[in-house]
Design a protein around this motif. Structure first.
Motif, mmCIF file in Angstrom:
data_model
loop_
_atom_site.group_PDB
_atom_site.id
_atom_site.type_symbol
_atom_site.label_atom_id
_atom_site.label_comp_id
_atom_site.label_asym_id
_atom_site.label_seq_id
_atom_site.Cartn_x
_atom_site.Cartn_y
_atom_site.Cartn_z
ATOM 1 N N THR A 139 25.187 8.611 86.240
ATOM 2 C CA THR A 139 25.425 9.471 87.397
ATOM 3 C C THR A 139 24.239 9.395 88.344
ATOM 4 O O THR A 139 23.141 8.986 87.955
ATOM 5 C CB THR A 139 25.660 10.935 86.986
ATOM 6 O OG1 THR A 139 24.479 11.451 86.353
ATOM 7 C CG2 THR A 139 26.845 11.060 86.037
ATOM 8 N N HIS A 162 33.379 7.948 83.207
ATOM 9 C CA HIS A 162 32.410 8.738 82.439
ATOM 10 C C HIS A 162 33.138 9.605 81.417
ATOM 11 O O HIS A 162 34.192 10.175 81.707
ATOM 12 C CB HIS A 162 31.597 9.629 83.371
ATOM 13 C CG HIS A 162 30.219 9.923 82.851
ATOM 14 N ND1 HIS A 162 29.075 9.495 83.483
ATOM 15 C CD2 HIS A 162 29.806 10.580 81.748
ATOM 16 C CE1 HIS A 162 28.014 9.889 82.800
ATOM 17 N NE2 HIS A 162 28.445 10.554 81.727
ATOM 18 N N ALA A 193 29.072 13.972 86.961
ATOM 19 C CA ALA A 193 29.974 12.885 87.335
ATOM 20 C C ALA A 193 30.852 13.269 88.535
ATOM 21 O O ALA A 193 30.974 12.477 89.477
ATOM 22 C CB ALA A 193 30.828 12.472 86.141
ATOM 23 N N THR A 196 28.725 13.168 91.587
ATOM 24 C CA THR A 196 28.439 11.781 91.963
ATOM 25 C C THR A 196 29.589 11.197 92.764
ATOM 26 O O THR A 196 29.388 10.537 93.790
ATOM 27 C CB THR A 196 28.176 10.937 90.703
ATOM 28 O OG1 THR A 196 27.033 11.467 90.016
ATOM 29 C CG2 THR A 196 27.914 9.486 91.059
#
Length: 310
Positions: A139, A162, A193, A196
């Protein structure tokens, strides 16, 4: 096929899947392994699934098992010795443009863990070299932990995968556990995640809310959910959340149990092929994967990350 290039006086090595005499103008996919791996180990770790990516596939070897990523607190040899992994990337692209007639405008990056961090560095530092990135089990560093925080990424398609039970890189972000910080010589905070994905979507100019879809399956104690950020005139961002998944790469080869569960409901290579529109499935010129678990900018245009940035 094994090959090498000289970068900053060092011999850097990589292995190529895809014949040199294939059709000109093929895409190139650069695969960056995780910490404590190399190209051969990563290929075995994935069961060679990335050999099936369309175009030419190059597995790059890091320096003493790592990549000089852009996390401020990275302290492994690749950072301490200020290894020019951006220059290595550029040199491999140049070599394969000449030897394999790839299209330098169709270069994509797949990175796992520390390799995913390297992929994000490339997206920020030299976006002119690459057309899109896939980040697996990594991330974005938080702004105070990112050496390129002042250089937002250029718009490009971004694919993220992820696991929610990743024991090394927390899906929810924050800091790694003490043992992971010690084992991998990294530290500092990271985004989650979903944060991100939202970060790259914002960079791509996508303002619409994402759409989330549960995918069929549920094998092996995991399930997969796809969150898509899309706008007709902008590069897309997609996050595959593997509920119950570990620090693993979804696909046919299960990772060692210590890394958590591996989803077999999706195949990462298939997702990459579809997301980036890669054509063709070249036969690998490498030996079968062993069955084990486990224009161009000038130098003045580069923003080098020095070892004193830690």
């Amino acid at each position: 096929m094994s090959d090498s290039v000289m970068v900053d006086g060092r011999t850097r090595t990589f292995a190529v899947a895809g014949p040199a005499d294939g059709e000109p103008g093929r895409a190139l996919v650069l695969v960056f392994h995780g910490s404590k791996q190399n190209a051969a180990k990563h290929r075995a770790f994935t069961g060679g699934m990335f050999d099936a990516l369309g175009g030419v596939v190059a597995y790059l070897d890091g320096y003493r098992g790592n990549w000089n990523d852009a996390r401020r607190t990275s302290a492994f040899p690749a950072r301490r010795d200020d290894i020019d992994d951006v220059g290595f990337t550029r040199a491999v692209i140049d070599r394969l443009t000449w030897t394999h007639h790839i299209d330098p405008a169709r270069v994509f990056v797949v990175g796992y863990s520390n390799g995913g961090q390297m992929a994000m560095r490339l997206a920020h530092e030299v976006p002119e070299l690459i057309a899109g990135v896939t980040v697996i089990a990594a991330t974005m560093p938080a702004p105070d932990n990112f050496l390129l925080a002042g250089a937002p990424p250029a718009p490009m398609p971004v694919l993220l995968l992820h696991g929610t039970k990743d024991p090394i890189v927390n899906y929810e972000g924050g800091e790694m556990s003490w043992w992971a910080r010690k084992a991998f010589k990294v530290g500092g905070r990271s985004l989650s995640a979903p944060e991100t994905a939202a970060y790259f979507a914002t960079g791509n100019g996508i303002t619409a809310a994402p759409v989330t879809t549960a995918l069929p399956g549920g094998a092996g104690g995991t399930s997969v959910e796809l969150t898509e950020y899309r706008r007709p005139d902008r590069p897309p961002v997609a996050l595959y959340t593997v509920h119950g998944g570990g620090h693993t790469i979804p696909g046919p080869r299960k990772a060692p149990a210590i890394l958590g569960r591996t989803s077999t409901d999706v195949n990462t290579a298939d997702l990459v092929n579809e997301f980036f529109g890669l054509a063709g499935t070249p036969a690998s010129v490498l030996a079968p994967a062993p069955a084990v678990a486990g224009g161009r900018p000038t130098g003045a245009d580069r923003h080098r990350i020095n070892s004193d940035g830690d």
